[in-house]
Scaffold this motif. Structure first.
Motif, PDB file in Angstrom:
ATOM      1  N   MET A 143       0.820  -1.227   0.000  1.00 29.29           N
ATOM      2  CA  MET A 143       0.000   0.000   0.000  1.00 29.29           C
ATOM      3  C   MET A 143       0.850   1.272   0.000  1.00 29.29           C
ATOM      4  O   MET A 143       0.572   2.190  -0.769  1.00 29.29           O
ATOM      5  CB  MET A 143      -1.003   0.004   1.151  1.00 29.29           C
ATOM      6  N   ALA A 146       2.198   1.680  -3.472  1.00 29.72           N
ATOM      7  CA  ALA A 146       1.104   2.012  -4.396  1.00 29.72           C
ATOM      8  C   ALA A 146       0.735   3.492  -4.281  1.00 29.72           C
ATOM      9  O   ALA A 146       0.519   4.181  -5.279  1.00 29.72           O
ATOM     10  CB  ALA A 146      -0.110   1.137  -4.100  1.00 29.72           C
ATOM     11  N   LYS A 147       0.700   3.968  -3.045  1.00 30.18           N
ATOM     12  CA  LYS A 147       0.378   5.370  -2.799  1.00 30.18           C
ATOM     13  C   LYS A 147       1.407   6.285  -3.449  1.00 30.18           C
ATOM     14  O   LYS A 147       1.065   7.282  -4.080  1.00 30.18           O
ATOM     15  CB  LYS A 147       0.383   5.620  -1.287  1.00 30.18           C
ATOM     16  N   SER A 150       0.954   6.408  -7.166  1.00 25.97           N
ATOM     17  CA  SER A 150      -0.215   7.175  -7.606  1.00 25.97           C
ATOM     18  C   SER A 150       0.071   8.681  -7.637  1.00 25.97           C
ATOM     19  O   SER A 150      -0.686   9.445  -8.232  1.00 25.97           O
ATOM     20  CB  SER A 150      -1.427   6.864  -6.721  1.00 25.97           C
ATOM     21  N   GLY A 151       1.176   9.073  -7.023  1.00 25.20           N
ATOM     22  CA  GLY A 151       1.576  10.477  -7.083  1.00 25.20           C
ATOM     23  C   GLY A 151       2.545  10.786  -8.215  1.00 25.20           C
ATOM     24  O   GLY A 151       2.959  11.930  -8.365  1.00 25.20           O
ATOM     25  N   LEU A 187      -6.173  -3.291  -2.741  1.00 25.08           N
ATOM     26  CA  LEU A 187      -5.575  -2.232  -3.554  1.00 25.08           C
ATOM     27  C   LEU A 187      -6.627  -1.565  -4.440  1.00 25.08           C
ATOM     28  O   LEU A 187      -6.674  -0.340  -4.570  1.00 25.08           O
ATOM     29  CB  LEU A 187      -4.455  -2.845  -4.405  1.00 25.08           C
ATOM     30  N   TYR A 190      -8.938   0.632  -2.468  1.00 27.85           N
ATOM     31  CA  TYR A 190      -8.244   1.823  -2.001  1.00 27.85           C
ATOM     32  C   TYR A 190      -8.549   3.025  -2.896  1.00 27.85           C
ATOM     33  O   TYR A 190      -8.454   4.165  -2.482  1.00 27.85           O
ATOM     34  CB  TYR A 190      -6.744   1.531  -2.026  1.00 27.85           C
ATOM     35  N   GLU A 191      -8.863   2.737  -4.137  1.00 29.51           N
ATOM     36  CA  GLU A 191      -9.231   3.769  -5.128  1.00 29.51           C
ATOM     37  C   GLU A 191      -8.240   4.915  -5.172  1.00 29.51           C
ATOM     38  O   GLU A 191      -8.609   6.087  -5.075  1.00 29.51           O
ATOM     39  CB  GLU A 191     -10.656   4.275  -4.865  1.00 29.51           C
ATOM     40  N   LEU A 192      -6.982   4.574  -5.334  1.00 32.14           N
ATOM     41  CA  LEU A 192      -5.958   5.602  -5.468  1.00 32.14           C
ATOM     42  C   LEU A 192      -6.147   6.346  -6.784  1.00 32.14           C
ATOM     43  O   LEU A 192      -6.554   5.747  -7.779  1.00 32.14           O
ATOM     44  CB  LEU A 192      -4.572   4.952  -5.439  1.00 32.14           C
ATOM     45  N   PRO A 193      -5.865   7.653  -6.775  1.00 32.22           N
ATOM     46  CA  PRO A 193      -6.021   8.414  -8.012  1.00 32.22           C
ATOM     47  C   PRO A 193      -5.077   7.912  -9.107  1.00 32.22           C
ATOM     48  O   PRO A 193      -3.974   7.457  -8.815  1.00 32.22           O
ATOM     49  CB  PRO A 193      -5.657   9.846  -7.599  1.00 32.22           C
ATOM     50  N   ARG A 194      -5.525   8.022 -10.335  1.00 32.84           N
ATOM     51  CA  ARG A 194      -4.699   7.745 -11.519  1.00 32.84           C
ATOM     52  C   ARG A 194      -4.107   6.344 -11.560  1.00 32.84           C
ATOM     53  O   ARG A 194      -3.087   6.112 -12.179  1.00 32.84           O
ATOM     54  CB  ARG A 194      -3.575   8.793 -11.653  1.00 32.84           C
ATOM     55  N   THR A 195      -4.728   5.422 -10.862  1.00 29.39           N
ATOM     56  CA  THR A 195      -4.329   4.025 -11.022  1.00 29.39           C
ATOM     57  C   THR A 195      -5.434   3.327 -11.816  1.00 29.39           C
ATOM     58  O   THR A 195      -6.548   3.844 -11.927  1.00 29.39           O
ATOM     59  CB  THR A 195      -4.169   3.311  -9.664  1.00 29.39           C
TER      60      THR A 195
END
Ligand SMILES: *Cc1c(COP(=O)(O)O)cnc(C)c1O
Length: 232
Positions: A143, A146-147, A150-151, A187, A190-195
């Motif tokens: 995680m 992944a975070k 996503s940045g 994962l 988590y709905e990370l942006p731009r993934t």
């Protein structure tokens, strides 16, 4: 057995495994077959392409470079460890990199991709069994990495990959596959942006049917298609 026969057999096994998959898995009933072409020559790979293979997996950047120009209309996946000094060459060839396993590597991929004006799709490689001999990060590290990804503007995280230990019985990989599936769902949720979390890459010749039953949607098969590899 010819490549054609082998591919037909694999397709049957894939369908049978999909039929056995638990109905509550959040995975579309669609599995991408990645033909692992390390140690295979161009003529052999061309035969596989004629028989319907659409994506190939290579372990080493240098070996891929030797074949790249001669093979067209095929997707290239990097499934082996990537060193930061080979990132530029890798990004020139590979549509998907399965083996992201550190912040340092992915920051370098982003830097090079920005220079090339490319959005590079990647998977995070997870070493679920904690084997010393294998690359990949621990489940706990997924995680945070992944975070971080996503940045980054020029890298898109698309899922997870694992290389399971080589057991005598395929059935023994099932707990590892289940753990990977849990991580994959976590994962995704988590709905990370731009993934775009869509690929769970697990399963090789020995264990792909178990992997598919547990949610794999990319299986990486070498020996099962081409026969035993000859190391030169
Ligand atoms: C070689 C390799 C495969 C394919 O292995 P087979 O047992 O020949 O199917 C799959 N994934 C990775 C990462 C590999 O290195």
């Amino acid at each position: 057995m010819s490549i054609q026969d082998n591919l037909e057999q694999i397709q049957k096994n894939v369908s049978a495994a999909l039929a056995k998959r638990a109905k509550d898995l959040l995975m579309p009933a669609d599995v991408k077959l990645l033909a692992v072409t390390k140690n295979q020559n161009v003529a052999t790979i061309q035969e596989a392409i004629r028989q319907g293979v659409t994506a190939i997996g290579e372990n080493r950047v240098q070996e891929a470079q030797q074949k790249y120009e001669q093979l067209t209309d095929i997707k290239w996946h990097l499934i082996g460890h990537l060193q930061t000094n080979k990132v530029k060459q890798a990004l020139q060839m590979f549509d998907l990199i399965h083996s992201v396993d550190s912040e340092r590597l992915v920051v370098e991929i982003n830097r090079v991709a920005e220079n090339m004006n490319k959005l590079q799709d990647v998977l995070i490689q997870v070493n679920v069994a904690g084997e010393e001999s294998k690359y990949g990060i621990t489940p706990q590290e997924v995680m945070p990495l992944a975070k971080l990804i996503s940045g980054l503007n020029h890298v898109r995280l698309c899922g997870l990959m694992t290389i399971a230990p080589h057991y005598a019985e395929a059935e023994q990989v099932r707990p590892i596959c289940k753990e990977m599936y849990r991580l994959f769902v976590k994962l995704k949720e988590y709905e990370l942006p731009r993934t775009r979390i869509e690929w769970l890459s697990m399963g090789m010749t020995n264990d792909y049917t178990v992997a598919i039953e547990e949610g794999a949607n990319i299986v990486r098969i070498g020996t099962g298609i081409f026969g035993k590899r000859e190391y030169k």
